[in-house]
Design a protein around this motif. Structure first.
Motif, PDB file in Angstrom:
ATOM      1  N   GLY A 423      70.706   9.384  87.043  1.00  0.00           N
ATOM      2  CA  GLY A 423      69.403   9.984  86.787  1.00  0.00           C
ATOM      3  C   GLY A 423      69.018   9.968  85.328  1.00  0.00           C
ATOM      4  N   ARG A 424      69.835   9.321  84.477  1.00  0.00           N
ATOM      5  CA  ARG A 424      69.521   9.281  83.050  1.00  0.00           C
ATOM      6  C   ARG A 424      68.248   8.495  82.792  1.00  0.00           C
ATOM      7  NH1 ARG A 424      74.792  10.399  83.004  1.00  0.00           N
ATOM      8  NH2 ARG A 424      75.592  11.658  81.255  1.00  0.00           N
ATOM      9  N   ILE A 425      67.605   8.862  81.679  1.00  0.00           N
ATOM     10  CA  ILE A 425      66.362   8.215  81.269  1.00  0.00           C
ATOM     11  C   ILE A 425      66.723   7.033  80.383  1.00  0.00           C
ATOM     12  CG2 ILE A 425      64.117   8.548  80.208  1.00  0.00           C
ATOM     13  CD1 ILE A 425      64.736  10.283  82.711  1.00  0.00           C
ATOM     14  N   GLY A 426      66.219   5.854  80.726  1.00  0.00           N
ATOM     15  CA  GLY A 426      66.632   4.626  80.054  1.00  0.00           C
ATOM     16  C   GLY A 426      65.666   4.157  78.987  1.00  0.00           C
ATOM     17  N   ASP A 427      65.735   2.868  78.715  1.00  0.00           N
ATOM     18  CA  ASP A 427      64.966   2.246  77.639  1.00  0.00           C
ATOM     19  C   ASP A 427      63.952   1.288  78.249  1.00  0.00           C
ATOM     20  OD1 ASP A 427      64.012   0.854  75.426  1.00  0.00           O
ATOM     21  OD2 ASP A 427      65.959   0.821  74.427  1.00  0.00           O
ATOM     22  N   PRO A 428      62.653   1.525  78.051  1.00  0.00           N
ATOM     23  CA  PRO A 428      61.641   0.638  78.639  1.00  0.00           C
ATOM     24  C   PRO A 428      61.729  -0.785  78.123  1.00  0.00           C
ATOM     25  CG  PRO A 428      60.643   2.182  77.086  1.00  0.00           C
ATOM     26  CD  PRO A 428      62.053   2.626  77.291  1.00  0.00           C
ATOM     27  N   ARG A 429      62.361  -0.988  76.959  1.00  0.00           N
ATOM     28  CA  ARG A 429      62.527  -2.357  76.464  1.00  0.00           C
ATOM     29  C   ARG A 429      63.477  -3.148  77.343  1.00  0.00           C
ATOM     30  NH1 ARG A 429      64.158  -0.685  70.471  1.00  0.00           N
ATOM     31  NH2 ARG A 429      65.419   0.700  71.794  1.00  0.00           N
ATOM     32  N   ARG A 430      64.258  -2.450  78.164  1.00  0.00           N
ATOM     33  CA  ARG A 430      65.131  -3.112  79.137  1.00  0.00           C
ATOM     34  C   ARG A 430      64.655  -2.825  80.556  1.00  0.00           C
ATOM     35  NH1 ARG A 430      69.160  -1.144  75.558  1.00  0.00           N
ATOM     36  NH2 ARG A 430      69.685   0.559  76.987  1.00  0.00           N
ATOM     37  N   VAL A 446      58.613   6.013  75.292  1.00  0.00           N
ATOM     38  CA  VAL A 446      59.794   5.836  74.449  1.00  0.00           C
ATOM     39  C   VAL A 446      61.038   5.877  75.326  1.00  0.00           C
ATOM     40  CG1 VAL A 446      58.709   6.830  72.398  1.00  0.00           C
ATOM     41  CG2 VAL A 446      59.939   8.317  73.984  1.00  0.00           C
ATOM     42  N   SER A 447      62.156   5.489  74.737  1.00  0.00           N
ATOM     43  CA  SER A 447      63.421   5.491  75.468  1.00  0.00           C
ATOM     44  C   SER A 447      63.989   6.897  75.576  1.00  0.00           C
ATOM     45  CB  SER A 447      64.431   4.588  74.764  1.00  0.00           C
ATOM     46  OG  SER A 447      64.843   5.164  73.536  1.00  0.00           O
ATOM     47  N   GLY A 448      64.893   7.077  76.529  1.00  0.00           N
ATOM     48  CA  GLY A 448      65.570   8.356  76.657  1.00  0.00           C
ATOM     49  C   GLY A 448      66.366   8.712  75.418  1.00  0.00           C
ATOM     50  N   GLU A 449      66.982   7.706  74.779  1.00  0.00           N
ATOM     51  CA  GLU A 449      67.758   7.970  73.574  1.00  0.00           C
ATOM     52  C   GLU A 449      66.857   8.413  72.430  1.00  0.00           C
ATOM     53  OE1 GLU A 449      70.767   8.844  71.314  1.00  0.00           O
ATOM     54  OE2 GLU A 449      71.025   8.189  73.386  1.00  0.00           O
ATOM     55  N   THR A 450      65.638   7.869  72.356  1.00  0.00           N
ATOM     56  CA  THR A 450      64.676   8.322  71.348  1.00  0.00           C
ATOM     57  C   THR A 450      64.296   9.772  71.597  1.00  0.00           C
ATOM     58  OG1 THR A 450      63.786   6.100  71.013  1.00  0.00           O
ATOM     59  CG2 THR A 450      62.382   7.939  70.387  1.00  0.00           C
ATOM     60  N   VAL A 451      64.062  10.121  72.840  1.00  0.00           N
ATOM     61  CA  VAL A 451      63.741  11.514  73.180  1.00  0.00           C
ATOM     62  C   VAL A 451      64.890  12.421  72.770  1.00  0.00           C
ATOM     63  CG1 VAL A 451      63.200  13.114  75.047  1.00  0.00           C
ATOM     64  CG2 VAL A 451      62.291  10.792  75.103  1.00  0.00           C
ATOM     65  N   LEU A 457      67.969  16.878  72.032  1.00  0.00           N
ATOM     66  CA  LEU A 457      68.551  17.166  73.337  1.00  0.00           C
ATOM     67  C   LEU A 457      70.026  16.797  73.348  1.00  0.00           C
ATOM     68  CD1 LEU A 457      65.756  15.795  75.707  1.00  0.00           C
ATOM     69  CD2 LEU A 457      65.902  18.021  74.580  1.00  0.00           C
ATOM     70  N   ARG A 458      70.750  17.276  74.349  1.00  0.00           N
ATOM     71  CA  ARG A 458      72.184  17.029  74.431  1.00  0.00           C
ATOM     72  C   ARG A 458      72.518  15.672  75.027  1.00  0.00           C
ATOM     73  NH1 ARG A 458      74.410  20.655  70.993  1.00  0.00           N
ATOM     74  NH2 ARG A 458      73.716  22.759  71.440  1.00  0.00           N
ATOM     75  N   SER A 459      71.654  15.160  75.889  1.00  0.00           N
ATOM     76  CA  SER A 459      71.920  13.882  76.536  1.00  0.00           C
ATOM     77  C   SER A 459      70.603  13.310  77.030  1.00  0.00           C
ATOM     78  CB  SER A 459      72.901  14.060  77.707  1.00  0.00           C
ATOM     79  OG  SER A 459      72.251  14.661  78.817  1.00  0.00           O
ATOM     80  N   THR A 460      70.677  12.142  77.667  1.00  0.00           N
ATOM     81  CA  THR A 460      69.481  11.547  78.268  1.00  0.00           C
ATOM     82  C   THR A 460      69.406  11.836  79.757  1.00  0.00           C
ATOM     83  OG1 THR A 460      70.619   9.434  78.629  1.00  0.00           O
ATOM     84  CG2 THR A 460      69.427   9.695  76.558  1.00  0.00           C
ATOM     85  N   LEU A 461      70.299  12.686  80.264  1.00  0.00           N
ATOM     86  CA  LEU A 461      70.262  13.107  81.659  1.00  0.00           C
ATOM     87  C   LEU A 461      69.431  14.386  81.739  1.00  0.00           C
ATOM     88  CD1 LEU A 461      71.130  12.837  84.587  1.00  0.00           C
ATOM     89  CD2 LEU A 461      73.303  13.951  83.995  1.00  0.00           C
ATOM     90  N   PHE A 462      68.128  14.219  81.923  1.00  0.00           N
ATOM     91  CA  PHE A 462      67.240  15.387  81.923  1.00  0.00           C
ATOM     92  C   PHE A 462      66.032  15.135  82.808  1.00  0.00           C
ATOM     93  CE2 PHE A 462      65.844  12.792  78.291  1.00  0.00           C
ATOM     94  CZ  PHE A 462      64.475  12.682  78.531  1.00  0.00           C
ATOM     95  N   THR A 463      65.380  16.218  83.166  1.00  0.00           N
ATOM     96  CA  THR A 463      64.084  16.163  83.821  1.00  0.00           C
ATOM     97  C   THR A 463      63.130  17.049  83.033  1.00  0.00           C
ATOM     98  OG1 THR A 463      62.931  16.357  85.947  1.00  0.00           O
ATOM     99  CG2 THR A 463      64.474  18.107  85.378  1.00  0.00           C
TER     100      THR A 463
END
Length: 701
Positions: A423-430, A446-451, A457-463
């Motif tokens: 459920g992690r948020i990814g990178d739209p460039r991929r 933007v990508s989850g890592e940018t967010v 935030l603690r991780s890219t696993l978020f809603t």
């Protein structure tokens, strides 16, 4: 310390991901000893890592954007907290590692003899702050905290080619300041050592060329504390290497002794968790030692979270009588030479603090592929770990979120598919979804890592829970251009949209107040007010929070009665004043004050007598506001302040189905016309007649 590992697959280009580290939280526990990990299958008593409980419970919104997530880190490889939970459930290090790393074996392999660790710099060039030193230093300070003098040798290069010329000997207890002096005009550089402001040594001559090494020889007995690092070192050698721009500081030491100082997991944790950490730390370091040196530190890896945190003696000496440090050293010793490998090839042991119950495939997070870094459900192990960051929540106001992403005021966040297995948020460039922020000044994806980076935030696993937008619709000419603009009032929060599209937000009033709008001072601009239970009117002459500019009591509004407050320019003098409707009777005043109604008449079935909704507007552009009602979707408007039949009658909207009627001069031609708000979208007419909307505005608030 708390575990926060976030290591990326090492490549020859040496690009890595940063991590954050928490302060120590150590728990006293007994010392258990187990044999070294070997090539074994998972033990029968080790329960499955998964119980399927990996969902995210969304947080409730009170006007903020709520980010609800799980875990801490990038989500690749081993979860340190998951390893702790597994150890508590009876799993061995081999069980843990063969679960988190798909298809690997756990066993002993030949290790490098030595390794070089970058202390200064401890990150790629140019990266500074938050514990990262991405550049060389002109000055470093060393304190001898051992009982014997520490010899320094000059002109060596590394552990395999020791210094050949004697240098100074640093007495026990002495603090030395070592400064690099350089002259760019003739390309010379030399070391100057001072103690308490007095020079005690300098390198051979002022013509010393760059590239000379000053080495502190440590032997397991002598120990130096480096002030700039806040750590002390007992093993191997500390090597200063000069250039014209500054000095690098590197720890060169036997490979296994490096692991003694690896500060990546609390030493109070369960022995099998510590052994799993020792093995993945060794695997990571072994792969790093096979590559070329880092360009800016002459080292195999950094001592920071860009690679692995190496704390030297500070790790070995944890706890009273070193009880915690000994537990960690025991984990290293009982796994001597043990790594994760696939058919003999050592694999990088990437890891993170926790995965929130489910790790991710490396291809989704970083791209590329690695057969052993696949998505793993570790929800049962996570649940047994006492991880304080299994779940977390952050809140951001629409203004703050929009400002961060450069879209004005944020109105909506969308998390498009696809997402990762976890459920992690990814990178739209991929082509991996990402996060879209829609605001008053546009949108951005933007990508989850940018967010994660921008919002902390603690991780890219978020809603994300979008705020409950809207509230009570209001309308007024906020900027004085003659055309009516839109707005919302909710729980004391105002959101007003100017003709330019800019949204003004502020707080004025409380959740149980009723909003009103009018031009109180006749300057051509509408401002705001509220009517509070008991009939108290609080008016402001600006679009901002603060103290009321005028307060008076008129009518029985709220808890004292069911009067409906009204605002209008009843006499055409350019100033709005007040009124109420009580049981179908209109009581209007030509001043902003309490008292009896100056204009009284009956029109419509409003209040206990019926369900009509009261309206006010200048329907014929004569400068005077007059009454109107909406009854079951039919608009009945009058051009005089008197009762009687409606002079303008038409049907517009589905009021009985939730449409909210609004009025305003939407096109600035001088007369007010009808509009409705339906599910946060405004449908406006330019004539008081039935028909379709002439203008549709999506303004959630």
């Amino acid at each position: 310390m708390w575990p926060t590992g976030c290591r990326r697959v090492p490549t020859r280009s040496r690009t890595f991901v940063m991590r954050r580290t928490f302060a120590a939280l150590l728990i006293l526990a007994g010392l258990l000893v187990a044999p070294p990990a070997t090539d074994t299958a998972a033990a029968a008593e080790c329960p499955s890592a998964s119980d399927g409980s990996t969902g995210i419970t969304a947080g409730a919104s009170n006007g903020d954007f709520v980010f609800s997530g799980r875990g801490f880190g990038h989500g690749i490889g081993l979860s340190q907290y998951g390893a702790r939970g597994a150890a508590r459930l009876g799993c061995t290090a081999a069980d843990i590692l063969t679960t988190y790393y798909t298809g690997v074996q756990v066993g002993q392999r030949p290790m490098p003899n030595s390794i070089r660790v970058g202390l200064v710099p401890n990150a790629p060039a140019g990266v500074n702050g938050s514990g990262y030193i991405g550049s060389t230093s002109k000055v470093l300070t060393f304190r001898n905290v051992s009982q014997n003098a520490v010899p320094w040798l000059f002109d060596g290069t590394d552990l395999r080619n020791l210094a050949t010329q004697p240098g100074p000997a640093q007495p026990s207890g002495a603090t030395w300041r070592i400064e690099l002096k350089s002259n760019t005009s003739n390309g010379t550089a030399f070391y100057v050592v001072t103690q308490d402001g007095t020079e005690v040594w300098r390198s051979q001559a002022q013509s010393t060329a760059p590239g000379k090494t000053l080495v502190a020889a440590l032997d397991g007995q002598r120990r130096l504390e480096v002030t700039e690092k806040g750590r002390s070192y007992l093993r191997g050698r500390l090597e200063l290497f000069n250039s014209l721009s500054g000095m690098t500081l590197t720890a060169a030491l036997p490979f296994e002794q490096y692991l003694y100082g690896l500060a990546e997991m609390p030493s109070s944790w369960e022995p099998e968790a510590l052994r799993s950490q020792a093995i993945v730390g060794r695997s990571y370091a072994a792969v790093a030692a096979q590559g070329s040196w880092r360009g800016n530190c002459r080292c195999d890896l950094f001592d920071s979270m860009y690679d692995q945190v190496y704390a030297g003696w500070s790790k070995e000496s944890e706890g009273p009588d070193q009880v915690y440090g000994k537990r960690w050293v025991n984990a290293v010793d009982t796994t001597l030479g043990t790594v994760i490998h696939v058919d003999g090839t050592i694999r990088t042991g990437n890891y993170a603090s926790s995965h929130g119950g489910h790790s991710e495939d490396v291809s989704f997070v970083w791209g590329g592929s690695a057969s052993h870094l696949r998505a793993v459900d570790d929800s049962r192990w996570e649940a047994a770990s006492d991880n304080p960051l299994t779940t977390w929540t952050y809140r951001f106001t629409p203004d703050a979120l929009g400002r961060t992403f450069g879209v004005g005021t944020a109105m909506q966040v969308v998390l498009p598919n696809p997402k990762g297995t976890s459920g992690r948020i990814g990178d739209p460039r991929r082509d991996a979804g990402g996060m879209t922020v829609i605001g008053t000044n546009g949108s951005v994806t933007v990508s989850g890592e940018t967010v994660r980076s921008w919002l902390g935030l603690r991780s890219t696993l978020f809603t994300v829970t979008n705020p409950v937008l809207g509230g009570i619709p209001v309308s007024g000419d906020w900027d004085g251009d003659g055309a009516t603009d839109l707005g919302w009032f909710r729980d004391g929060n105002w959101s007003l949209r100017l003709g330019s599209g800019e949204v003004v937000r502020f707080r004025y009033g409380r959740s149980d107040d009723l909003p009103i709008v009018g031009d109180w001072n006749g300057n051509g601009r509408d401002t705001i007010g509220i009517v509070r239970a008991g009939g108290q009117w609080h008016l402001r002459n600006s679009l901002a929070g603060g103290e009321a500019d005028k307060v008076f009591t008129y009518g029985r509004v709220g808890t004292r009665g069911e009067d409906v407050p009204l605002v209008g320019d009843w006499n055409g003098n350019g100033r709005d004043t007040v009124g109420i409707v009580r049981d179908g009777t209109w009581h209007l005043r030509n001043t902003l004050s309490g008292g009896p109604g100056e204009i009284v008449f009956t029109y419509g079935r409003i209040g206990p007598r019926g369900d009509d909704l009261a309206l006010v507007g200048d329907w014929n552009a004569d400068g005077r506001d007059t009454p109107g009602i909406v009854r079951d979707g039919e608009w009945h408007l009058r051009n005089s302040l008197s009762g009687g039949a409606g002079q303008i009658v038409f049907t517009y909207g589905r009021v009985t189905q939730g449409d909210v009627p609004v009025t305003g001069d939407w096109d600035g031609d001088g007369d007010d016309t009808a509009g409705i708000e339906r599910k946060l979208t405004w449908y406006l007419r330019q004539a008081n007649a039935s028909g379709n909307a002439d203008k549709t505005v999506n303004f959630p608030g």
